[in-house]
Design a protein around this motif. Sequence first.
Motif, PDB file in Angstrom:
ATOM      1  N   VAL A  60      20.393  36.050  42.158  1.00  0.00           N
ATOM      2  CA  VAL A  60      21.736  36.525  42.469  1.00  0.00           C
ATOM      3  C   VAL A  60      21.899  38.016  42.190  1.00  0.00           C
ATOM      4  N   VAL A  64      22.653  40.777  45.173  1.00  0.00           N
ATOM      5  CA  VAL A  64      23.937  41.489  45.245  1.00  0.00           C
ATOM      6  C   VAL A  64      23.733  42.985  45.075  1.00  0.00           C
ATOM      7  N   VAL A  92      32.402  42.899  48.955  1.00  0.00           N
ATOM      8  CA  VAL A  92      31.288  42.388  48.144  1.00  0.00           C
ATOM      9  C   VAL A  92      31.566  42.671  46.668  1.00  0.00           C
ATOM     10  N   ARG A  95      34.492  40.280  45.529  1.00  0.00           N
ATOM     11  CA  ARG A  95      34.187  38.846  45.484  1.00  0.00           C
ATOM     12  C   ARG A  95      33.012  38.514  44.560  1.00  0.00           C
ATOM     13  N   LEU A  96      32.115  39.464  44.388  1.00  0.00           N
ATOM     14  CA  LEU A  96      30.929  39.192  43.578  1.00  0.00           C
ATOM     15  C   LEU A  96      30.940  40.029  42.300  1.00  0.00           C
ATOM     16  N   MET A  99      29.133  39.420  38.273  1.00  0.00           N
ATOM     17  CA  MET A  99      27.744  39.643  37.885  1.00  0.00           C
ATOM     18  C   MET A  99      27.618  40.005  36.409  1.00  0.00           C
ATOM     19  N   TYR A 104      23.916  34.980  34.428  1.00  0.00           N
ATOM     20  CA  TYR A 104      23.070  35.560  35.477  1.00  0.00           C
ATOM     21  C   TYR A 104      21.970  36.422  34.857  1.00  0.00           C
TER      22      TYR A 104
END
Length: 163
Positions: A60, A64, A92, A95-96, A99, A104
């Motif tokens: 991930v 990203v 991006v 929404r992400l 991290m 992660y």
Amino acid sequence: MLRSLVEQKRALGIFGSEHELPDNISVNQWSLLEKTITVLAPFEELTRQVSSSDASASDVIPAVTVLQKWLAKETDEDRGIRTMKNTLLAAVKKRLSDMENPLYGIASLLNPSNTNTAREAKVMVIQELQKMSGGDADKQVEHEEPPIRRPRRDQPSSSLDSV
């Protein structure tokens, strides 16, 4: 769908001229369609990679990060699509933005794709373990660095590997 349209560009032009259809797609519009396909291709590629049966949570962060760097990179070919790239980059990031979740980083430690991520993940693992063990944050445990491993290259290289 756009890719199919561009692949059939010549056939569509011939059909339109033979049947006297009004308003064919202009050269500029074809160019924008091709650029749009180029911008959206990494999304498809990364979606396929992280959706595959052998993908893991350690994929991930690199996925990203690569996507964000690719969208942020400006080139001469971006004429007409800069706004789209900037909008996609903002989406991006929005929404992400999760991290920063230590899980992660921990997943990346267990399967590191680069040494910087592994070092950061190691610190996060130690912090999480200290939280779980009652918050003995004053005790700093020195650990020997593991040997550097080469990343897996089981899969064919992707077009985003250069980023």
